[in-house]
Design an enzyme around this catalytic site. Structure first.
Site, PDB file in Angstrom:
ATOM      1  N   CYS A   1      11.868  60.902  48.528  1.00 10.29           N
ATOM      2  CA  CYS A   1      12.538  61.830  47.601  1.00 10.29           C
ATOM      3  C   CYS A   1      11.634  63.011  47.248  1.00 10.29           C
ATOM      4  O   CYS A   1      12.085  64.150  47.156  1.00 10.29           O
ATOM      5  CB  CYS A   1      12.893  61.115  46.300  1.00 10.29           C
ATOM      6  SG  CYS A   1      14.065  59.799  46.508  1.00 10.29           S
TER       7      CYS A   1
ATOM      8  N   VAL B   1      12.733  66.798  47.382  1.00  7.36           N
ATOM      9  CA  VAL B   1      12.992  67.584  46.175  1.00  7.36           C
ATOM     10  C   VAL B   1      12.285  68.934  46.258  1.00  7.36           C
ATOM     11  O   VAL B   1      12.839  69.969  45.873  1.00  7.36           O
ATOM     12  CB  VAL B   1      12.555  66.794  44.909  1.00  7.36           C
ATOM     13  CG1 VAL B   1      12.520  67.692  43.692  1.00  7.36           C
ATOM     14  CG2 VAL B   1      13.501  65.636  44.672  1.00  7.36           C
TER      15      VAL B   1
HETATM   16  S1  SF4 Z   1      11.303  57.500  45.166  1.00  9.83           S
HETATM   17 FE1  SF4 Z   1      12.982  57.819  46.614  1.00  9.83          FE
HETATM   18  S2  SF4 Z   1      12.127  57.333  48.611  1.00  9.83           S
HETATM   19 FE2  SF4 Z   1      10.736  56.480  47.086  1.00  9.83          FE
HETATM   20  S3  SF4 Z   1      11.418  54.356  46.869  1.00  9.83           S
HETATM   21 FE3  SF4 Z   1      12.431  55.569  45.272  1.00  9.83          FE
HETATM   22  S4  SF4 Z   1      14.428  56.133  46.157  1.00  9.83           S
HETATM   23 FE4  SF4 Z   1      13.087  55.479  47.843  1.00  9.83          FE
END
Ligand code: SF4
Length: 512
Positions: A153, A157
């Site tokens: 993520c 982002v």
């Molecule tokens: S931050 Fe995003 S990529 Fe990382 S474990 Fe959580 S949902 Fe998955």
């Protein structure tokens, strides 16, 4: 203290000792609101009512215990199916630690995957330097043949561009220019682990296929999709192709990397589709997809290259396997051999032997969209009734197709498909419209504990039972494994509810 070097207690026993019981009671009273057990039970009972179910299903902005994981988990799964491939996740280190442990807990094998370990500075200035250093370190330390890059993520982002980052890394000499680095953007705020699998599989095929012209060679490709039974299933599919004499390429075969023998040395890479085969797969006549919901982008890409595509939804059971084998036979021009017909007959025989115990039993099922569809079909074939079928990562299209499948059978009458719902919704369903058995992954044990519905562990992940992933659930043999799992639980429950001599056990039956 109850714990000492002479008497070491594991946590199961340790926290039952009086001083811990008292400490936990005090904690509850002083810091957790201190509500009485009576009041807690009263509210818990209310959450099992239809009134609460309506409130629960009206919820929009909150997900509680979703039955899905995030995209990069699926990307790693797909990448590990290729020869000497190191999955590289651009983003936070903690995410990748979770992916590795999640797989290792399910497969009971170490799972190799690295991270570009982005931290606060990368979140502000971008993760290019992490990518440059990360690729160089991965290449020299772990000596892979291919590095498959996905994202967490954090990288998504801030909008890091993998294509340009990989090109720049190569220009700066991190890795040789010609080294294979396919990639896929895998933002976890959309989709699930099955979407991540799809994105990475498409990314890998695109990487190899865009460099060449297609020359059809009559072969067949096979794509299994994200599947917790991959070790058993891939070997079973290979066996079926061999028995039929079909010249097939399994794309993303991770059966060996998650089943390495103990031989005194750690094996980081084992098996997998060779990179030459992955490239040559462009020339195949057709590609078979075993899980239509979860490989849509790859399927469309393969189709755009001129190949025929055939998709299934986790074919389990007699009809599901028949359909699969007939498609393989049609595409390859090979007959279905007598050996497989015999396996079919044995499965039909086993179903007939046990049918009286399964017929009319009610089931709730949750899991990945294609898997629950296959399981629901098999249950209806057995004369059972799948009352609630739920897939957190099931789309509207899945829900409509699943509902149509249920509506088409007398055993699916009154049954409902639930796309986009979570395990807290499932709890309400089980409490207000009870069923005999629940089929799902390890997390279903909390539902079993809470509402008392016996859990049959089929799905991903299965962490609290060992070695299930070694046994296939596809084909006639795999269907037999599924049948046995279901029957074992039915008989366990029967035994546990008829075990008081003269009271609940009148006939002292040894057999069922
Ligand atoms: S931050 Fe995003 S990529 Fe990382 S474990 Fe959580 S949902 Fe998955």
């Amino acid at each position: 203290m109850s714990q000492s070097t002479e008497k070491v207690l594991d946590h199961f026993d340790l926290f039952r000792q009086p001083q811990y019981v008292e400490m936990l009671d005090n904690k509850k009273t002083c810091f957790e609101g201190g509500k009485s057990d009576e009041e807690v039970f009263k509210i818990a009972d209310w959450t099992r009512t239809m009134e609460y179910r309506e409130k629960n299903f009206a919820r929009e902005a909150l997900v509680v215990n979703p039955a899905k994981a995030c995209q990069p988990l699926g990307a790693i799964f797909a990448a590990l199916g290729f020869e000497k491939t190191l999955p590289f996740v651009h983003g936070s280190q903690g995410c990748v630690a979770y992916f590795r442990s999640h797989f290792s807990r399910h497969f009971k094998e170490p799972t190799s995957a690295v991270s570009s370990s982005m931290t606060e500075d990368a979140a502000v200035f971008g993760g290019l330097n992490n990518m440059i250093d990360g690729l160089a370190n991965s290449y020299s330390l772990y000596q892979p043949k291919m590095i498959a890059v996905s994202t967490t993520c954090m990288a998504e982002v801030i909008g890091d561009d993998l294509d340009s980052f990989i090109r720049t890394s190569k220009q700066k000499g991190s890795i040789p220019e010609e080294f294979d680095v396919p990639f896929a953007h895998t933002p976890s705020f959309v989709g699930s682990h099955v979407t991540g699998y799809d994105n990475m599989m498409k990314g890998i095929l695109t990487h190899f296929w865009e460099k060449q012209e297609r020359k059809e060679n009559g072969k067949i490709n096979f794509v299994g999709g994200f599947d917790g039974y991959t070790v058993g299933n891939m070997r079973e599919i290979r066996r079926i192709f061999d028995v039929m004499g079909v010249d097939a390429t399994i794309l993303g075969d991770n059966s060996d990397v998650w089943d390495t023998p103990t031989a005194g040395e750690f094996t980081m890479y084992d098996g997998g589709t060779t990179l030459e085969d992955a490239a040559a797969a462009l020339n195949a006549k057709a590609t078979i997809f075993m899980q239509d919901f979860g490989t849509e982008k790859t399927r469309d890409y393969v189709k755009s290259k001129g190949q025929e595509t055939v998709s299934f939804n986790h074919p389990v059971g007699v009809a599901g396997t028949d359909e699969f084998l007939m498609a393989v036979s049609k595409l390859s021009g090979k007959e279905i051999p007598a050996a497989l017909e015999k396996e079919r007959g044995r499965l039909v025989d086993a179903i007939a032997d046990s049918q009286a115990h399964i017929h009319g039993k009610k089931f709730a099922i949750y899991g990945d969209p294609s898997m629950v569809m296959g399981l629901a079909s098999f249950l209806m074939e057995l004369g059972a009734e799948p009352v609630h079928v739920l897939a957190t990562n099931g789309s509207k299209e899945w829900q409509a197709q699943m509902q149509a499948l249920l509506d088409a059978s007398p055993f699916g009458k009154g049954c409902k498909a639930w796309g986009g719902k979570d395990l807290w919704h499932m709890r309400s369903l089980l409490a207000t419209e009870p069923v005999d058995f629940l089929i799902g992954n390890t997390y279903g044990k909390f539902l079993e504990r809470d509402v008392g519905t016996p859990l049959i562990r089929i799905g991903f992940p299965i962490m609290d039972r060992h070695h299930h992933h070694r046994y296939p659930v596809w084909g006639y043999q795999g269907s037999l494994n599924v049948l046995v799992k279901i029957l074992d639980k039915i008989f366990d429950v029967m035994d546990s509810t008829t075990n008081i001599p003269g009271k609940t056990d009148y006939s002292y039956d040894i057999i069922r």
